[in-house]
Design a protein around this motif. Structure first.
Motif, PDB file in Angstrom:
ATOM      1  N   VAL A 289      20.103  62.933  56.366  1.00 17.31           N
ATOM      2  CA  VAL A 289      20.600  61.777  57.691  1.00 17.31           C
ATOM      3  C   VAL A 289      21.383  61.245  57.156  1.00 17.31           C
ATOM      4  N   ILE A 290      21.861  60.663  58.450  1.00 11.78           N
ATOM      5  CA  ILE A 290      23.358  60.390  58.181  1.00 11.78           C
ATOM      6  C   ILE A 290      23.545  58.914  58.906  1.00 11.78           C
ATOM      7  N   GLY A 291      24.313  57.872  58.500  1.00 13.07           N
ATOM      8  CA  GLY A 291      23.854  56.578  59.054  1.00 13.07           C
ATOM      9  C   GLY A 291      25.437  56.145  59.182  1.00 13.07           C
ATOM     10  N   PHE A 292      26.236  55.156  60.419  1.00 15.71           N
ATOM     11  CA  PHE A 292      27.682  55.046  60.592  1.00 15.71           C
ATOM     12  C   PHE A 292      27.770  53.331  61.185  1.00 15.71           C
ATOM     13  N   ARG A 293      29.273  53.097  60.799  1.00 13.03           N
ATOM     14  CA  ARG A 293      29.353  51.617  61.561  1.00 13.03           C
ATOM     15  C   ARG A 293      30.842  51.568  61.210  1.00 13.03           C
ATOM     16  N   TYR A 294      31.416  51.306  62.166  1.00 18.14           N
ATOM     17  CA  TYR A 294      33.008  50.938  62.071  1.00 18.14           C
ATOM     18  C   TYR A 294      32.851  49.284  62.192  1.00 18.14           C
ATOM     19  N   ASP A 295      33.910  48.709  60.714  1.00 20.77           N
ATOM     20  CA  ASP A 295      33.929  48.264  60.609  1.00 20.77           C
ATOM     21  C   ASP A 295      35.176  47.279  60.838  1.00 20.77           C
ATOM     22  N   PRO A 296      35.746  46.418  62.189  1.00 23.38           N
ATOM     23  CA  PRO A 296      36.900  45.934  62.640  1.00 23.38           C
ATOM     24  C   PRO A 296      37.733  45.309  61.694  1.00 23.38           C
ATOM     25  N   HIS A 297      36.946  44.368  61.361  1.00 26.08           N
ATOM     26  CA  HIS A 297      37.805  43.236  60.779  1.00 26.08           C
ATOM     27  C   HIS A 297      38.352  43.895  59.349  1.00 26.08           C
ATOM     28  N   ALA A 298      37.697  44.341  58.749  1.00 30.57           N
ATOM     29  CA  ALA A 298      38.001  45.929  57.351  1.00 30.57           C
ATOM     30  C   ALA A 298      38.558  46.465  57.711  1.00 30.57           C
ATOM     31  N   LYS A 299      38.950  46.859  58.749  1.00 33.53           N
ATOM     32  CA  LYS A 299      39.274  48.531  59.111  1.00 33.53           C
ATOM     33  C   LYS A 299      38.876  49.390  58.483  1.00 33.53           C
ATOM     34  N   ARG A 300      37.846  49.900  58.409  1.00 34.47           N
ATOM     35  CA  ARG A 300      37.582  50.835  57.583  1.00 34.47           C
ATOM     36  C   ARG A 300      35.940  51.346  58.444  1.00 34.47           C
ATOM     37  N   LEU A 301      35.453  52.624  58.147  1.00 31.24           N
ATOM     38  CA  LEU A 301      34.322  52.822  58.991  1.00 31.24           C
ATOM     39  C   LEU A 301      33.912  53.658  57.714  1.00 31.24           C
ATOM     40  N   VAL A 302      32.259  52.806  57.484  1.00 29.86           N
ATOM     41  CA  VAL A 302      31.347  53.542  56.471  1.00 29.86           C
ATOM     42  C   VAL A 302      30.466  54.155  57.217  1.00 29.86           C
ATOM     43  N   VAL A 303      30.347  55.058  56.060  1.00 23.02           N
ATOM     44  CA  VAL A 303      28.996  55.972  56.140  1.00 23.02           C
ATOM     45  C   VAL A 303      27.797  56.026  55.575  1.00 23.02           C
ATOM     46  N   ILE A 304      26.849  56.050  55.364  1.00 22.50           N
ATOM     47  CA  ILE A 304      26.094  56.813  54.801  1.00 22.50           C
ATOM     48  C   ILE A 304      25.255  57.635  54.536  1.00 22.50           C
ATOM     49  N   THR A 305      24.489  58.137  53.849  1.00 16.49           N
ATOM     50  CA  THR A 305      23.831  59.750  53.759  1.00 16.49           C
ATOM     51  C   THR A 305      22.815  59.209  52.932  1.00 16.49           C
ATOM     52  N   ALA A 306      21.487  60.090  53.159  1.00 12.35           N
ATOM     53  CA  ALA A 306      20.442  59.847  52.328  1.00 12.35           C
ATOM     54  C   ALA A 306      20.090  61.433  51.921  1.00 12.35           C
ATOM     55  N   LEU A 307      19.549  62.058  51.139  1.00 13.95           N
ATOM     56  CA  LEU A 307      18.964  63.197  50.958  1.00 13.95           C
ATOM     57  C   LEU A 307      18.142  63.003  50.015  1.00 13.95           C
ATOM     58  N   ASP A 308      17.308  64.219  49.830  1.00 11.71           N
ATOM     59  CA  ASP A 308      16.758  63.875  48.175  1.00 11.71           C
ATOM     60  C   ASP A 308      17.596  64.928  47.569  1.00 11.71           C
ATOM     61  N   ASN A 309      17.718  65.390  46.043  1.00 16.30           N
ATOM     62  CA  ASN A 309      18.846  66.113  45.321  1.00 16.30           C
ATOM     63  C   ASN A 309      17.997  67.301  45.316  1.00 16.30           C
ATOM     64  N   LEU A 310      16.843  67.363  45.115  1.00 17.55           N
ATOM     65  CA  LEU A 310      15.397  68.640  45.165  1.00 17.55           C
ATOM     66  C   LEU A 310      15.749  69.387  45.840  1.00 17.55           C
ATOM     67  N   VAL A 311      16.456  69.057  46.616  1.00 17.05           N
ATOM     68  CA  VAL A 311      15.887  69.567  47.824  1.00 17.05           C
ATOM     69  C   VAL A 311      16.838  69.906  48.682  1.00 17.05           C
ATOM     70  N   LYS A 312      17.968  69.444  50.199  1.00 18.75           N
ATOM     71  CA  LYS A 312      18.277  69.841  50.452  1.00 18.75           C
ATOM     72  C   LYS A 312      19.569  69.581  49.835  1.00 18.75           C
ATOM     73  N   GLY A 313      19.273  69.150  48.268  1.00 18.49           N
ATOM     74  CA  GLY A 313      20.862  68.775  47.301  1.00 18.49           C
ATOM     75  C   GLY A 313      20.772  69.423  45.903  1.00 18.49           C
ATOM     76  N   ALA A 315      17.044  72.931  45.796  1.00 18.94           N
ATOM     77  CA  ALA A 315      16.281  74.086  45.760  1.00 18.94           C
ATOM     78  C   ALA A 315      15.846  74.231  47.895  1.00 18.94           C
ATOM     79  N   GLY A 316      15.818  73.693  48.523  1.00 21.42           N
ATOM     80  CA  GLY A 316      15.415  73.581  50.153  1.00 21.42           C
ATOM     81  C   GLY A 316      16.838  74.131  50.746  1.00 21.42           C
ATOM     82  N   GLN A 317      18.159  74.033  50.415  1.00 25.70           N
ATOM     83  CA  GLN A 317      19.129  73.976  50.863  1.00 25.70           C
ATOM     84  C   GLN A 317      19.284  75.731  50.355  1.00 25.70           C
ATOM     85  N   ALA A 318      18.985  76.106  48.963  1.00 27.50           N
ATOM     86  CA  ALA A 318      18.640  77.278  48.016  1.00 27.50           C
ATOM     87  C   ALA A 318      18.402  78.123  49.487  1.00 27.50           C
TER      88      ALA A 318
END
Ligand SMILES: NC(=O)c1ccc[n+]([C@@H]2O[C@H](COP(=O)([O-])OP(=O)(O)OC[C@H]3O[C@@H](n4cnc5c(N)ncnc54)[C@H](OP(=O)(O)O)[C@@H]3O)[C@@H](O)[C@H]2O)c1
Length: 341
Positions: A289-313, A315-318
């Motif tokens: 799952v991916i979320g994001f926001r651009y901070d115009p003050h800091a001039k940076r895009l922040v992207v955050i992802t979450a996954l289960d390391n054992l599944v999408k990270g 066995a699941g991806q396998a």
């Protein structure tokens, strides 16, 4: 199918998924220390569901009984069995790092000299959303690392759009199963519980893997600063990425960029602008799952992802990759939603 290293955390997760897969029969499970015992004696959750005997790895036997082998072995151990299986004509999905880096010299720098360097070019990097077509034709898939899966999926849309400049900062936090079923003191309950620490900052082995993939997507050389952390939970990785953009992008443009990049991907969920994911919403599922926001003050895009390391990270991806390699629906056996709460 065979699962080499079936007693480890990714091995048992593979079994959990494969035992519910409508087209798969697991015929071989291996272990070094428990060969001769039933797997249900080691993992009681399998009692009555999988009563196979654990075996030593016997390549000829695996090759004659299985169309595909999942190798869930430690890096450096995996390459030997994987190379011999590929020689025998068996398809392999390797969950270790042994075939992820295309350059043998890079592998030597970060791990050790490679024993089957000729296979590094043949191996397809198994980040499904990026390499779907090549995976479908592959004989050897190098399943991605857990951290690289979250980082590369979060960053791919902006690198593909060539809107990034400078070094990306990747600040990632992992649950303890990311390190495998080890008896290391630093992973014991009293060391990990109520603790939160960084480790291998700037020198973690997943950094070159992330750089390799982002460089390929961006078609230029990409550098990242990778800072992993260990958090006292069993599963899950939350990765926060700080990205400098060549010029500010509007909310609508960013949303369009992410949504169009992943519009055909059943396991990648793009959240509405400014909404961020949590590890609990992916626990036990194959979702990233991916979320994001651009901070115009800091001039940076922040992207955050979450996954289960054992599944999408892992066995699941396998299994997702296996589905593609056999021409089956990509989501087969992977439809489960997260374990909430
Ligand atoms: N954990 C994660 O979140 C994750 C995510 C992505 C990728 N990976 C990668 O996937 C691979 C497996 O990870 P894991 O977390 O499942 O590790 P693990 O829990 O430590 O399990 C390792 C497995 O390999 C077997 N094994 C160890 N040494 C062996 C040897 N010399 N010969 C034969 N079998 C041997 C072990 O069997 P016995 O102990 O029963 O002998 C066990 O079944 C690793 O390369 C890891 O980097 C892990």
């Amino acid at each position: 199918m065979a699962v080499l290293g079936a007693t480890g955390y990714t091995g048992i997760e593979l079994l959990r998924i494969l035992l519910q897969h409508p087209r798969v029969r697991v015929a071989v499970v291996t272990s070094q220390q428990f060969a001769g015992k039933r797997i249900s004696e080691i993992h009681h959750s399998l009692a009555g569901k999988c009563e196979l005997f654990l075996e030593d790895i016997q390549v000829e036997k695996v090759a004659s009984r299985c169309e595909l082998a999942f190798a869930a072995l430690p890096h450096k151990t995996s390459m030997d069995a994987v190379a011999r299986l590929v020689e025998q004509g068996t398809r392999v999905i390797d969950l270790s790092a042994d075939f992820r880096l295309h350059d043998p010299e890079l592998y030597r720098q970060w791990y050790s000299p490679h024993k089957a360097p000729h296979l590094l070019r043949r191996a397809v990097y198994g980040l499904t959303e990026i390499h779907r077509r090549a995976i479908a034709k592959a004989r050897l898939v190098a399943n991605p690392g857990c951290y690289p899966t979250g980082a590369v999926l979060g960053l791919a849309p902006v690198f593909a759009a060539r809107v990034v400049r400078g070094t990306v900062l990747i600040d990632a936090k992992s649950g303890v199963t990311g390190a495998g079923r080890s008896s290391a003191v630093e992973l014991s309950f009293s060391e990990v519980n109520e603790n939160f620490k960084a480790y291998s900052v700037g020198v973690h082995r997943h950094a070159p893997e992330i750089e390799q993939e982002l460089s390929q997507i961006a078609r230029r050389s990409v550098a990242v600063l990778f800072a992993p952390h260990l958090v006292p939970m069993n599963r899950g990785i939350l990765s926060t990425m700080y990205v400098e953009l060549k010029k500010p992008l509007s909310e609508a443009k960013l949303a369009e960029l992410y949504e169009s990049f992943y519009h055909q991907d059943p396991f990648v969920r793009v959240l509405p602008y400014g909404v961020f994911p949590e590890t609990k919403e992916v626990r036990g599922s194959n979702d990233c799952v991916i979320g994001f926001r651009y901070d115009p003050h800091a001039k940076r895009l922040v992207v955050i992802t979450a996954l289960d390391n054992l599944v999408k990270g892992a066995a699941g991806q396998a299994v997702q990759n296996m589905n593609l390699m056999f021409g089956w629906p990509e989501i087969e056996g992977l439809g489960g939603t997260a374990l909430v709460p």
